[in-house]
Scaffold this active site. Sequence first.
Site, PDB file in Angstrom:
ATOM      1  N   ASP A  36     -17.179   7.341  -1.291  1.00  9.38           N
ATOM      2  CA  ASP A  36     -15.884   7.242  -0.598  1.00  9.38           C
ATOM      3  C   ASP A  36     -15.567   8.644  -0.068  1.00  9.38           C
ATOM      4  O   ASP A  36     -16.228   9.626  -0.437  1.00  9.38           O
ATOM      5  CB  ASP A  36     -14.812   6.747  -1.600  1.00  9.38           C
ATOM      6  CG  ASP A  36     -13.449   6.525  -0.959  1.00  9.38           C
ATOM      7  OD1 ASP A  36     -13.373   6.450   0.282  1.00  9.38           O
ATOM      8  OD2 ASP A  36     -12.446   6.431  -1.703  1.00  9.38           O
TER       9      ASP A  36
ATOM     10  N   ARG B  71       0.879  -1.176   0.000  1.00  7.72           N
ATOM     11  CA  ARG B  71       0.000   0.000   0.000  1.00  7.72           C
ATOM     12  C   ARG B  71       0.908   1.214   0.000  1.00  7.72           C
ATOM     13  O   ARG B  71       1.730   1.391   0.898  1.00  7.72           O
ATOM     14  CB  ARG B  71      -0.911   0.019   1.225  1.00  7.72           C
ATOM     15  CG  ARG B  71      -1.574   1.358   1.440  1.00  7.72           C
ATOM     16  CD  ARG B  71      -2.664   1.344   2.482  1.00  7.72           C
ATOM     17  NE  ARG B  71      -3.840   0.648   2.013  1.00  7.72           N
ATOM     18  CZ  ARG B  71      -5.052   0.771   2.563  1.00  7.72           C
ATOM     19  NH1 ARG B  71      -5.228   1.566   3.598  1.00  7.72           N
ATOM     20  NH2 ARG B  71      -6.077   0.094   2.087  1.00  7.72           N
TER      21      ARG B  71
ATOM     22  N   GLN C 125     -10.147  -3.974  -2.779  1.00  6.93           N
ATOM     23  CA  GLN C 125     -11.446  -3.496  -2.295  1.00  6.93           C
ATOM     24  C   GLN C 125     -12.521  -3.771  -3.356  1.00  6.93           C
ATOM     25  O   GLN C 125     -13.622  -4.232  -3.037  1.00  6.93           O
ATOM     26  CB  GLN C 125     -11.365  -1.988  -2.016  1.00  6.93           C
ATOM     27  CG  GLN C 125     -12.690  -1.365  -1.614  1.00  6.93           C
ATOM     28  CD  GLN C 125     -13.124  -1.740  -0.213  1.00  6.93           C
ATOM     29  OE1 GLN C 125     -12.385  -1.578   0.735  1.00  6.93           O
ATOM     30  NE2 GLN C 125     -14.347  -2.251  -0.073  1.00  6.93           N
TER      31      GLN C 125
ATOM     32  N   CYS D 106     -16.313   1.960   0.993  1.00  8.77           N
ATOM     33  CA  CYS D 106     -15.138   1.135   1.298  1.00  8.77           C
ATOM     34  C   CYS D 106     -14.690   1.303   2.749  1.00  8.77           C
ATOM     35  O   CYS D 106     -14.017   0.425   3.282  1.00  8.77           O
ATOM     36  CB  CYS D 106     -14.003   1.457   0.336  1.00  8.77           C
ATOM     37  SG  CYS D 106     -13.528   3.191   0.359  1.00  8.77           S
TER      38      CYS D 106
ATOM     39  N   ARG E 291     -13.876  -8.295   2.540  1.00 11.65           N
ATOM     40  CA  ARG E 291     -12.445  -8.097   2.261  1.00 11.65           C
ATOM     41  C   ARG E 291     -11.693  -9.378   2.632  1.00 11.65           C
ATOM     42  O   ARG E 291     -10.844  -9.844   1.877  1.00 11.65           O
ATOM     43  CB  ARG E 291     -11.858  -6.933   3.093  1.00 11.65           C
ATOM     44  CG  ARG E 291     -12.437  -5.558   2.860  1.00 11.65           C
ATOM     45  CD  ARG E 291     -12.203  -5.006   1.478  1.00 11.65           C
ATOM     46  NE  ARG E 291     -10.816  -4.871   1.077  1.00 11.65           N
ATOM     47  CZ  ARG E 291      -9.976  -3.909   1.470  1.00 11.65           C
ATOM     48  NH1 ARG E 291     -10.372  -2.953   2.287  1.00 11.65           N
ATOM     49  NH2 ARG E 291      -8.735  -3.845   1.002  1.00 11.65           N
TER      50      ARG E 291
ATOM     51  N   HIS F 271      -7.564   0.771  -6.181  1.00 11.55           N
ATOM     52  CA  HIS F 271      -7.755  -0.027  -4.953  1.00 11.55           C
ATOM     53  C   HIS F 271      -8.456  -1.343  -5.348  1.00 11.55           C
ATOM     54  O   HIS F 271      -9.616  -1.581  -5.028  1.00 11.55           O
ATOM     55  CB  HIS F 271      -8.587   0.764  -3.940  1.00 11.55           C
ATOM     56  CG  HIS F 271      -8.525   0.213  -2.548  1.00 11.55           C
ATOM     57  ND1 HIS F 271      -7.725  -0.857  -2.185  1.00 11.55           N
ATOM     58  CD2 HIS F 271      -9.168   0.595  -1.410  1.00 11.55           C
ATOM     59  CE1 HIS F 271      -7.897  -1.096  -0.895  1.00 11.55           C
ATOM     60  NE2 HIS F 271      -8.766  -0.245  -0.403  1.00 11.55           N
TER      61      HIS F 271
HETATM   62  N1  NVA Z   1      -9.914   6.849  -1.325  1.00 11.50           N
HETATM   63  C1  NVA Z   1      -9.532   6.429   0.008  1.00 11.50           C
HETATM   64  C2  NVA Z   1      -9.767   4.959   0.169  1.00 11.50           C
HETATM   65  C3  NVA Z   1      -9.423   4.441   1.537  1.00 11.50           C
HETATM   66  C4  NVA Z   1      -9.648   2.953   1.659  1.00 11.50           C
HETATM   67  C5  NVA Z   1      -8.070   6.768   0.225  1.00 11.50           C
HETATM   68  O1  NVA Z   1      -7.265   6.555  -0.686  1.00 11.50           O
HETATM   69  O2  NVA Z   1      -7.732   7.254   1.300  1.00 11.50           O
HETATM   70  N1   CP Z   2     -11.211   0.168   2.762  1.00 11.83           N
HETATM   71  C1   CP Z   2      -9.937   0.072   3.155  1.00 11.83           C
HETATM   72  O1   CP Z   2      -9.026  -0.189   2.373  1.00 11.83           O
HETATM   73  O2   CP Z   2      -9.737   0.268   4.490  1.00 11.83           O
HETATM   74  P1   CP Z   2      -8.339   0.439   5.215  1.00 11.83           P
HETATM   75  O3   CP Z   2      -7.753   1.747   4.770  1.00 11.83           O
HETATM   76  O4   CP Z   2      -8.693   0.436   6.673  1.00 11.83           O
HETATM   77  O5   CP Z   2      -7.448  -0.707   4.841  1.00 11.83           O
END
Ligand code: NVA
Ligand code: CP
Length: 307
Positions: free
Chosen positions: A227, A106, A136, A267, A295, A133
Amino acid sequence: MDLKGRDYLTLADFKREEIWYLLELARDLKKKQKVGIPHQQLKGKTLGMIFQKASTRTRVSFEAAMFHLGGLAMFLSKNDLQMGRGEPIEDTARVLARYVDGILIRTYSHQEVLDLAKYADVPVINGLTDDFHPTQALADLLTIWEKFDTLEGLKLAYVGDGNNMAHSLMLAGAIMGMEVTVACPEGYEPNPSVVVKAQSLAGQTAKIQVVREPQVAVQGAQVLYTDVWASMGQEEEAEKRRKAFQGYQINGELLSQAEKEAIVLHCLPAHRGEEITAEVMEGPQSVVFDEAENRLHAHKAILAALL
Ligand code: NVA
Ligand code: CP
């Protein structure tokens, strides 16, 4: 179906039948877990998990998934790795690949994930970048499939920021034969190259479009998705974004304009009172916690198939 050794970088790398294979495997592994049938298909296997951004769901579900599958997951935070002190990704990739059977990452830049995958000769899984992502999105497909018993022909309306989630949902929908309509304010559209890619992947039944009005997007939709307005790394823009996204909230009024049986996905983490109201989030049409649970099952399928 043999997906062993493949990377999981974006959904565009997969064909419809491969995604169905992962979804069916996820459903099977979910059933096994519910009735207590052991499914230790990855005994002796290891997963390295590099996290440059915070995570609750992705981290914990992948870690639990590896344990259920009989393997070991190693959480590697940016503060602990030499990467955090400047060791190049191509060196990190080649070293880790000598120790582990798969790498989850990540991070911010999607290019970093591509570089990792280029240099690591074990499967690399994208656990979220600024652009995509995909783990997800697989859990989201599983959730939608469970609720409607189909994917093809369904309409998903995404209301909010044209971000990593919007991108992955457009690709997922296009491949699976869904209609995906993204409604976002001016200046916050999805990346045009991803829109074009999704449109090029869309088969006979799929349709991908970007509109301005949330009310237009939710017409005829069985799935509403939103989101956060400010993603990780955009914290300084939060105030500006709060203003720009006024009117792009999933609330009772907007939900009432979708199909009667519509479900609401997010998400998570969610900001109640911003992109979604507490009323909708806690209401009968919200499936956000089933989605979060999925998930785990979706990740098990990815791991079992690739590793
Ligand atoms: N769009 C959000 C998704 C988090 C799971 C981010 O990138 O922070
Ligand atoms: N939805 C998601 O990816 O959550 P986290 O950021 O908690 O992993």
